[in-house]
Design an enzyme around this catalytic site. Structure first.
Site, mmCIF file in Angstrom:
data_model
loop_
_atom_site.group_PDB
_atom_site.id
_atom_site.type_symbol
_atom_site.label_atom_id
_atom_site.label_comp_id
_atom_site.label_asym_id
_atom_site.label_seq_id
_atom_site.Cartn_x
_atom_site.Cartn_y
_atom_site.Cartn_z
ATOM 1 N N ASN A 111 1.040 4.822 1.569
ATOM 2 C CA ASN A 111 0.511 5.577 2.701
ATOM 3 C C ASN A 111 0.466 7.053 2.324
ATOM 4 O O ASN A 111 1.504 7.651 2.038
ATOM 5 C CB ASN A 111 1.399 5.379 3.923
ATOM 6 N N THR A 153 0.827 -1.199 0.000
ATOM 7 C CA THR A 153 0.000 0.000 0.000
ATOM 8 C C THR A 153 0.861 1.249 0.000
ATOM 9 O O THR A 153 1.984 1.248 0.506
ATOM 10 C CB THR A 153 -0.917 0.045 1.240
ATOM 11 N N GLU A 159 -4.578 4.436 3.209
ATOM 12 C CA GLU A 159 -3.659 3.470 2.610
ATOM 13 C C GLU A 159 -4.295 2.925 1.342
ATOM 14 O O GLU A 159 -5.371 2.317 1.390
ATOM 15 C CB GLU A 159 -3.379 2.317 3.575
#
Length: 327
Positions: free
Chosen positions: A218, A216, A270
């Site tokens: 952020n 992911t 995320e």
């Protein structure tokens, strides 16, 4: 599009109007904060642009920064649907040629509605003013369209735009926030005239998503955005590719990650990009929300979390594919 900053000086008891701000032929001026620049706001701005073209005036907007609620202590942590740079882009896309940004300060909040007209609007050369049906201005919000006409001595033609309704709902920033709190980003997009979006810089995190098989990005938001309901969404993400117009399908989690983090943390953004590989650190991504998939919840194990993320990814693929135009 030209932009001028205007401030009120309490010491001089006057507005500091930059040289060059007054245009030949006068201004057709849309006035408001315009958070979201939704369909109702857009109608106010369009009306000002139309009147400018009909009357040989300059199409302009007068807006405020920061929001009056934040300055007057009514909302210390005021959040926005659309940050200031995004508003400017939207104004320009609607045909605005000139934007005035009035610094909203405690001193300015004490200026009467009559002085606002006499010492700012008339010196700016405002010939047409376009406002929304609920527009108030001046100290304690005592000014309205009728007072603006009166205080200008008839020099300003004040146009009032009635509320815009869509599917039986009045288009308003408040209604859009309510819809986003419900996770109804499809209806919020209808009222905005485009998908709700959040832009932010990709920063380093714990890399937990990568360990779980779903890396992911952020996001650190670039502005104090109003965030939608905590949960998982199908999204389209711009900024990951070299072409800024190209979007990548994705899944975003908005929330506090109850399975892996302690309670009471700040909400995190995320986003997992589908079918994408590359280094995104330091990039600015714009995430456009298309569909709410599920609420955020705590899982009993990481294995359960991973299995659910897999289902989220497949559901996002299905919904985003269905929403895309067919060739």
């Amino acid at each position: 599009m030209e932009r001028y900053e205007i401030a009120y000086s309490k010491a001089a008891e006057s507005f500091m109007i930059p040289a060059g701000a007054v245009k030949p032929g006068g201004l057709s001026l849309a006035i408001g904060f315009f958070d979201g620049v939704h369909l109702g706001h857009a109608e106010v701005v369009r009306r000002a642009v139309e009147r400018a073209r009909e009357r040989g005036q300059t199409p302009a907007v007068l807006t405020f920064d920061p929001h009056p609620r934040a300055v007057l202590g009514k909302d210390q942590y005021y959040t926005v649907l659309t940050p200031f740079p995004g508003k400017l882009e939207l104004f320009e896309s609607l045909g605005v040629e000139l934007v005035f940004v009035l610094s909203f300060t405690p001193d300015f909040s004490q200026v009467s509605a009559e002085r606002f007209v006499r010492d700012l609007l008339l010196p700016l050369g405002v010939a047409t003013a376009v406002v929304g049906f609920d527009f108030k201005f001046g100290h304690r919000g005592l000014g309205d369209a009728a007072l603006m006409r009166q205080a200008s001595g008839g020099a300003i033609d004040v146009q009032v735009v009635e509320p815009v309704f869509l599917g039986g709902s009045k288009v308003s920033s408040t209604r859009i926030r309510e819809l986003l709190q419900e996770g109804n980003c499809e209806e919020a997009a209808r009222l905005l005239g485009r998908p709700f979006e959040v832009a932010g810089t990709v920063v380093h995190g714990r890399a937990l998503g990568r360990q779980l098989g779903f890396p992911t990005a952020n996001l650190e938001p670039e502005a104090p955005y109003f965030l939608p309901r905590h949960g998982v969404y199908a999204v389209a993400v711009a900024g990951a590719e070299s072409d800024p117009e190209k979007t990548v399908r994705g899944v975003i989690n908005v929330g506090v990650r109850p399975t892996v983090d302690r309670p009471g943390g700040e909400p995190k953004l995320e986003v997992h990009l589908l079918d994408f590989a590359g280094d995104l650190y330091g990039r600015t991504l714009t995430v456009r929300f298309h569909a709410f998939l599920r609420p955020e919840r705590k899982f009993d194990s990481l294995d359960e979390l991973v299995a659910q993320i897999g289902r989220d990814v497949e559901e996002a693929r299905r919904q985003l594919a269905a929403a895309e135009p067919q060739a």
